[in-house]
Design an enzyme around this catalytic site. Structure first.
Site, mmCIF file in Angstrom:
data_model
loop_
_atom_site.group_PDB
_atom_site.id
_atom_site.type_symbol
_atom_site.label_atom_id
_atom_site.label_comp_id
_atom_site.label_asym_id
_atom_site.label_seq_id
_atom_site.Cartn_x
_atom_site.Cartn_y
_atom_site.Cartn_z
ATOM 1 C CD GLU A 40 -2.384 1.232 2.880
ATOM 2 O OE1 GLU A 40 -1.760 0.758 3.855
ATOM 3 O OE2 GLU A 40 -3.499 1.748 2.980
ATOM 4 C CE LYS A 111 -7.015 1.279 3.891
ATOM 5 N NZ LYS A 111 -5.786 1.844 4.506
ATOM 6 C CB CYS A 146 -3.772 -1.433 4.866
ATOM 7 S SG CYS A 146 -2.614 -1.325 6.258
HETATM 8 N N1 LIG Z 1 -2.699 1.851 6.523
HETATM 9 C C1 LIG Z 1 -3.557 1.221 7.289
HETATM 10 O O1 LIG Z 1 -4.663 0.917 6.888
HETATM 11 C C2 LIG Z 1 -3.066 0.887 8.677
HETATM 12 C C3 LIG Z 1 -3.970 -0.110 9.389
HETATM 13 C C4 LIG Z 1 -3.502 -0.373 10.789
HETATM 14 O O2 LIG Z 1 -2.519 0.180 11.250
HETATM 15 C C5 LIG Z 1 -4.281 -1.329 11.599
HETATM 16 O O3 LIG Z 1 -5.330 -1.802 11.159
HETATM 17 O O4 LIG Z 1 -3.820 -1.618 12.718
#
Ligand SMILES: NC(=O)CCC(=O)C(=O)O
Length: 265
Positions: A40, A111, A146
């Site tokens: 990502e 996303k 993510c």
């Molecule tokens: N970039 C993100 O979506 C980070 C997600 C995260 O840090 C978490 O779910 O814990």
């Protein structure tokens, strides 16, 4: 099927342009793989919120161009991770791009679950609203990014749409590494699917990154797991294992849809 998961380091000391060149070169090195995956927001870093606006690109911007060319040079399906996309008519989006081996765009996924609660990505970017699957010759990919990993209903929706290989492109922090590997295995077991989860290494905006990209089979076995540093994880797997797992242990067929909440006395 051979997949290469490129766990690129996203450090502040390197410019976006240099990392873009390096990523393209790493993709080219994977000629012979069927599928290559990047993480990502690897141009800026998923936690470098200040850079989202300055480094945002139109969908067909410099990262799109570099990745389309790298995919066709290597002759691979390329999940090019995500970019901060500037929609001319709307907000920024965290958008993943998938290219075919001829360098054509096969899919773009915005996303859905933005991270940060009331700050960061959650306020700087818009939310996507559509599940995305991509048909490859031997499997169907389901795309997630993510923080999406924490929302099992998204993955169930992808499976209902035909996904057999769930690709999670992430910039996950080291502090919650145990959640990352646990959730990747959980999504594989409950959906009887392969999970290819690609994270970043390095540190940016004061957030050390987890690394530990991981590939899990439909039985929940870990086929490969990276360490914390930049690394290319290469794995061979049989996409037919999804069908055999679902036939031999047909738990997905026992779903009961539309469960009602408990009645109040
Ligand atoms: N970039 C993100 O979506 C980070 C997600 C995260 O840090 C978490 O779910 O814990």
């Amino acid at each position: 099927m051979r997949a290469s998961v490129i766990q690129i380091a996203v450090d502040e000391g390197e410019s976006v342009e240099s990392r873009r060149r390096r990523a393209a070169s790493l993709v080219r090195d994977q000629a012979g793989a069927d599928l290559v995956v990047l993480p990502e927001l690897w141009t800026t870093g998923a936690f470098a919120y200040d850079a989202f606006g300055t480094e945002a690109e139109p969908l067909e911007g410099p990262t799109y161009e570099a990745m389309a060319k790298a995919a066709s040079d290597a002759g691979v399906w390329l999940h090019a991770g995500s970019i901060p996309e500037r929609d001319p008519d709307g907000p920024l989006y965290n958008t993943s791009l998938v290219f075919s081996p001829s360098g054509d765009l096969a899919a773009a996924y915005r996303k859905i679950h933005r991270f940060g609660f009331d700050k960061g990505e959650a306020v700087l970017m818009g939310a996507g609203g559509e599940l995305v699957t991509v048909r490859l010759p031997t499997t169907t990919l389901g795309l997630a990014t993510c923080y999406d990993l924490r929302f099992p209903e998204l993955f169930r929706g992808l499976v209902d749409a035909g996904a057999e290989t769930l690709v999670v492109s992430a910039g996950w922090p080291e502090r919650r590494r145990s959640h990352w590997t646990l959730l990747a295995r959980a999504r594989a077991v409950e959906n009887q699917s392969f999970v290819l989860a690609c994270a970043t290494a390095g540190a940016h905006a004061g957030v050390p990154q987890s690394g530990h990209s991981i590939v899990v089979d439909p039985w929940g076995e870990v086929l490969a797991e990276a360490g914390a540093d930049e690394e290319v994880l290469t794995v061979e797997f049989d996409p037919g294992k999804v069908a055999t797992t679902r036939e031999q242990f047909p738990a997905l067929k026992d779903r009961i849809l539309g469960l009602q909440p408990p009645r109040r006395p």
